[in-house]
Write an enzyme that holds these catalytic residues in place. Structure first.
Site, PDB file in Angstrom:
ATOM      1  CG  HIS A  99       2.340  61.532 -16.331  1.00  0.00           C
ATOM      2  ND1 HIS A  99       3.396  61.686 -15.461  1.00  0.00           N
ATOM      3  CD2 HIS A  99       1.225  61.588 -15.564  1.00  0.00           C
ATOM      4  CE1 HIS A  99       2.935  61.817 -14.223  1.00  0.00           C
ATOM      5  NE2 HIS A  99       1.629  61.744 -14.266  1.00  0.00           N
ATOM      6  CE1 TYR A 226      13.860  59.405 -16.172  1.00  0.00           C
ATOM      7  CE2 TYR A 226      11.992  60.707 -16.918  1.00  0.00           C
ATOM      8  CZ  TYR A 226      12.572  59.480 -16.647  1.00  0.00           C
ATOM      9  OH  TYR A 226      11.849  58.324 -16.849  1.00  0.00           O
ATOM     10  N   PRO A 318      17.662  51.853 -15.708  1.00  0.00           N
ATOM     11  CG  PRO A 318      17.375  52.343 -13.457  1.00  0.00           C
ATOM     12  CD  PRO A 318      18.336  51.718 -14.404  1.00  0.00           C
ATOM     13  CE  LYS A 322      11.516  53.125 -24.020  1.00  0.00           C
ATOM     14  NZ  LYS A 322      10.222  53.623 -23.586  1.00  0.00           N
ATOM     15  CE1 TYR A 409      10.933  58.431 -20.044  1.00  0.00           C
ATOM     16  CE2 TYR A 409       8.543  58.334 -20.308  1.00  0.00           C
ATOM     17  CZ  TYR A 409       9.670  58.336 -19.493  1.00  0.00           C
ATOM     18  OH  TYR A 409       9.524  58.213 -18.135  1.00  0.00           O
TER      19      TYR A 409
HETATM   20  P1  FAD Z   1      11.435  39.874 -12.729  1.00  0.00           P
HETATM   21  O1  FAD Z   1      10.492  40.964 -12.354  1.00  0.00           O
HETATM   22  O2  FAD Z   1      12.796  39.889 -12.161  1.00  0.00           O
HETATM   23  O3  FAD Z   1      10.713  38.495 -12.395  1.00  0.00           O
HETATM   24  C1  FAD Z   1      11.393  37.259 -12.410  1.00  0.00           C
HETATM   25  C2  FAD Z   1      10.722  36.298 -11.444  1.00  0.00           C
HETATM   26  O4  FAD Z   1      11.388  35.037 -11.514  1.00  0.00           O
HETATM   27  C3  FAD Z   1      10.840  36.764 -10.011  1.00  0.00           C
HETATM   28  O5  FAD Z   1       9.579  36.764  -9.390  1.00  0.00           O
HETATM   29  C4  FAD Z   1      11.808  35.786  -9.358  1.00  0.00           C
HETATM   30  O6  FAD Z   1      11.545  35.570  -7.988  1.00  0.00           O
HETATM   31  C5  FAD Z   1      11.559  34.544 -10.208  1.00  0.00           C
HETATM   32  N1  FAD Z   1      12.691  33.610 -10.205  1.00  0.00           N
HETATM   33  C6  FAD Z   1      14.022  33.892 -10.252  1.00  0.00           C
HETATM   34  N2  FAD Z   1      14.753  32.770 -10.221  1.00  0.00           N
HETATM   35  C7  FAD Z   1      13.878  31.744 -10.151  1.00  0.00           C
HETATM   36  C8  FAD Z   1      14.039  30.336 -10.070  1.00  0.00           C
HETATM   37  N3  FAD Z   1      15.249  29.784 -10.033  1.00  0.00           N
HETATM   38  N4  FAD Z   1      12.932  29.572 -10.011  1.00  0.00           N
HETATM   39  C9  FAD Z   1      11.685  30.129 -10.035  1.00  0.00           C
HETATM   40  N5  FAD Z   1      11.473  31.464 -10.096  1.00  0.00           N
HETATM   41  C10 FAD Z   1      12.560  32.260 -10.155  1.00  0.00           C
HETATM   42  N6  FAD Z   1      11.110  49.116 -16.086  1.00  0.00           N
HETATM   43  C11 FAD Z   1      10.248  49.922 -16.769  1.00  0.00           C
HETATM   44  O7  FAD Z   1       9.751  49.531 -17.847  1.00  0.00           O
HETATM   45  N7  FAD Z   1       9.880  51.167 -16.312  1.00  0.00           N
HETATM   46  C12 FAD Z   1      10.392  51.653 -15.162  1.00  0.00           C
HETATM   47  O8  FAD Z   1       9.988  52.734 -14.768  1.00  0.00           O
HETATM   48  C13 FAD Z   1      11.356  50.837 -14.439  1.00  0.00           C
HETATM   49  N8  FAD Z   1      11.890  51.278 -13.282  1.00  0.00           N
HETATM   50  C14 FAD Z   1      12.691  50.427 -12.551  1.00  0.00           C
HETATM   51  C15 FAD Z   1      13.164  50.896 -11.356  1.00  0.00           C
HETATM   52  C16 FAD Z   1      13.981  50.065 -10.578  1.00  0.00           C
HETATM   53  C17 FAD Z   1      14.509  50.583  -9.285  1.00  0.00           C
HETATM   54  C18 FAD Z   1      14.286  48.725 -11.012  1.00  0.00           C
HETATM   55  C19 FAD Z   1      15.138  47.805 -10.165  1.00  0.00           C
HETATM   56  C20 FAD Z   1      13.793  48.273 -12.223  1.00  0.00           C
HETATM   57  C21 FAD Z   1      13.004  49.105 -12.998  1.00  0.00           C
HETATM   58  N9  FAD Z   1      12.480  48.677 -14.209  1.00  0.00           N
HETATM   59  C22 FAD Z   1      11.672  49.521 -14.931  1.00  0.00           C
HETATM   60  C23 FAD Z   1      12.783  47.341 -14.708  1.00  0.00           C
HETATM   61  C24 FAD Z   1      11.649  46.328 -14.436  1.00  0.00           C
HETATM   62  O9  FAD Z   1      11.297  46.332 -13.079  1.00  0.00           O
HETATM   63  C25 FAD Z   1      12.096  44.911 -14.875  1.00  0.00           C
HETATM   64  O10 FAD Z   1      12.556  44.984 -16.200  1.00  0.00           O
HETATM   65  C26 FAD Z   1      10.954  43.880 -14.778  1.00  0.00           C
HETATM   66  O11 FAD Z   1      10.727  43.509 -13.437  1.00  0.00           O
HETATM   67  C27 FAD Z   1      11.262  42.609 -15.593  1.00  0.00           C
HETATM   68  O12 FAD Z   1      10.261  41.645 -15.398  1.00  0.00           O
HETATM   69  P2  FAD Z   1      10.582  40.084 -15.477  1.00  0.00           P
HETATM   70  O13 FAD Z   1       9.285  39.412 -15.213  1.00  0.00           O
HETATM   71  O14 FAD Z   1      11.318  39.812 -16.730  1.00  0.00           O
HETATM   72  O15 FAD Z   1      11.622  39.815 -14.313  1.00  0.00           O
HETATM   73  C1  DHB Z   2      10.320  55.222 -12.415  1.00  0.00           C
HETATM   74  C2  DHB Z   2      11.417  54.446 -12.672  1.00  0.00           C
HETATM   75  C3  DHB Z   2      12.168  54.710 -13.808  1.00  0.00           C
HETATM   76  O1  DHB Z   2      13.220  53.946 -14.111  1.00  0.00           O
HETATM   77  C4  DHB Z   2      11.843  55.748 -14.657  1.00  0.00           C
HETATM   78  O2  DHB Z   2      12.626  55.988 -15.734  1.00  0.00           O
HETATM   79  C5  DHB Z   2      10.744  56.499 -14.403  1.00  0.00           C
HETATM   80  C6  DHB Z   2       9.972  56.237 -13.272  1.00  0.00           C
HETATM   81  C7  DHB Z   2       9.524  54.937 -11.204  1.00  0.00           C
HETATM   82  O3  DHB Z   2       9.898  54.031 -10.454  1.00  0.00           O
HETATM   83  O4  DHB Z   2       8.538  55.646 -10.973  1.00  0.00           O
END
Ligand code: FAD
Ligand code: DHB
Length: 415
Positions: A99, A226, A318, A322, A409
């Site tokens: 995009h 957005y 979100p 980021k 962004y």
């Molecule tokens: P997590 O994905 O939370 O992974 C952590 C892992 O640790 C999990 O699998 C969990 O089960 C495991 N765990 C937890 N506790 C324990 C334990 N005690 N023992 C063993 N394992 C454990 N980010 C973006 O960059 N762009 C986006 O567009 C965006 N959109 C989002 C939309 C939504 C609705 C949400 C909720 C989040 C969004 N994010 C976005 C954020 C992004 O999803 C998170 O920042 C990302 O998942 C972080 O990755 P992580 O591996 O640090 O944590």
């Molecule tokens: C999506 C999530 C976001 O937080 C964002 O800023 C843009 C896209 C997504 O889930 O597609």
């Protein structure tokens, strides 16, 4: 001096009891124990494999559960570059959608922020689920050790000679290691193992959440929209040419059960605009969930031999897309610190980890906070509403303001 990779069983299975819970202890040793198999943990595993550093990943959920979580969708170019580096981007390049810009809806009109034109860069729309699947498959193919459904993961002596214990099928395991990488998300065990007086916490909660819907229907919008509407924020996003991801701002206490598909689509249409939304609003949802919005950072990210990365160390609302991208840059920096430590020796590379990450984290926090403030409704704050209107008018009129938004962004450099 590089320490040789070790994966030796120090002692085999030892005494078991006859009680319902078997208490066999199996001892192992590795260089790095990674807690959490989300994007941060899995990607760190690949980065370390590339450097010849051995790691074991411990995840408390099953692979199916991890892949069932619908989250992020937007990857910065820098994140794609890291996936290229570890050779886990073939499907992303085939199926990911590039995009060049996004649109901002305001007062019935849409205004485009043209990333490519403004800063020469783009973003890639590719679901976090797909990226996670690719990383899981790459780890299996490389023979990397991962333990799913590891119960009661517990950290020991992370300030000195670290060990991690967990239970699997009633058997207790203990892994001795050089380092622990806390990649276990916001609710994980790693940050919780550190006494609260060892770190500073910076936090902001927002008085709303995002209700998200996934549906199998062709997106009528070419780019993400957005929308700042009087009724609250909405986001029109997508996962593929046949799947949409849409969000609306909702109250903090609201429940998914109270949002039928019909109610969601009717609200979405009112906020995004009937002209774009009409074609999708009969599609049944295949996933629906509510996420709270929060800004959160801990400082530092290193505690002796324990390092925090990704959502374990920080949360962004979100709106700026980021969170996933910060998880990528944290583990990239951590892999470089561990590589330099093992190859060159000394504590200096490890000492620099926190400061290097935090410089980038705070900039992403600032941008996500700014996007959140400009696009959501904050009922009852008339001054804030005027400031928001003025900020958006300035953005639409000023190439300098658009350049600043585009630069953030698409992602600041991983330096
Ligand atoms: P997590 O994905 O939370 O992974 C952590 C892992 O640790 C999990 O699998 C969990 O089960 C495991 N765990 C937890 N506790 C324990 C334990 N005690 N023992 C063993 N394992 C454990 N980010 C973006 O960059 N762009 C986006 O567009 C965006 N959109 C989002 C939309 C939504 C609705 C949400 C909720 C989040 C969004 N994010 C976005 C954020 C992004 O999803 C998170 O920042 C990302 O998942 C972080 O990755 P992580 O591996 O640090 O944590
Ligand atoms: C999506 C999530 C976001 O937080 C964002 O800023 C843009 C896209 C997504 O889930 O597609």
């Amino acid at each position: 001096m590089r320490k040789s990779p070790t994966h030796v069983r120090r002692s085999g299975s030892s005494a078991s009891s006859t009680t319902s819970e078997r208490r066999v202890i199996v001892n192992t040793r590795t260089q790095v124990v990674i807690v959490g198999a989300g994007p941060a943990g899995l990607l760190l595993g690949q980065l370390l494999l590339r450097e010849g550093i051995e790691a074991i990943i411990l995840e408390r959920r099953s692979p199916e559960y991890v892949l069932g979580r619908i989250r992020a969708g937007v990857l910065e170019q820098g994140s794609v570059d890291v996936l290229d580096l570890v050779g886990v981007s073939a499907r992303l390049h085939k199926e990911g959608l590039i995009h060049d810009g996004v649109e901002i809806g305001f007062r019935g009109a849409r205004h485009r922020i043209a990333f490519k034109q403004l800063v020469g860069k783009t973003v890639t729309v590719y679901g976090q689920t797909e990226m996670t699947r690719d990383l899981m498959e790459a780890r299996t193919a490389a023979g990397g050790a991962s333990v799913y459904e590891a119960e009661d993961v517990t950290l020991h002596d992370w300030a000195g000679s670290p060990r991690v214990t967990y239970r699997k099928n009633g058997v207790t395991h203990e892994i001795a290691c050089d380092f622990i990488a806390g990649c276990d998300g916001y609710h994980g065990v790693c940050r919780a193992s550190v006494p609260a007086d060892r770190y500073k916490k910076f936090e902001r909660e927002y008085p709303f959440g995002w209700l998200g819907v996934l549906a199998d229907v062709a997106p009528p919008w070419g780019e993400l929209i957005y929308a700042n509407s009087e009724r609250g924020f909405a986001l029109a996003s997508l996962r593929s040419p046949t799947r949409v991801r849409c969000y609306v701002q909702c109250g903090v206490g609201e429940r998914v059960e109270d949002w039928s598909d019909a109610r969601f689509w009717s609200e979405f249409k009112l906020r995004i605009g009937v002209d774009v939304a009409d074609e999708v609003t009969h599609a049944p949802s295949i996933e629906k969930s509510i996420a709270p919005l929060r800004s959160f950072v801990v400082e530092p990210l290193r505690f002796g031999r324990l390092f925090l990365a990704g959502d374990a160390a920080h949360i962004v609302p979100p709106t700026g897309a980021k969170g996933l991208n910060l998880a990528v840059s944290d583990v990239f920096f951590l892999s470089e610190a561990l590589r330099d430590h093992y190859h060159e020796g000394g504590e200096q590379p490890l000492d620099q980890y926190s400061a290097r990450c935090l410089r980038r984290i705070w900039k992403a926090e600032r941008f996500s906070w700014w996007m959140t403030r400009q696009l959501h409704s904050f009922p009852g704050d008339a001054f804030a509403r005027r400031m928001q209107e003025t900020e958006l008018e300035y953005l639409f009129d000023s190439r300098a303001a658009q350049t600043s938004m585009a630069e953030n962004y698409v992602g600041l450099p991983l330096s």
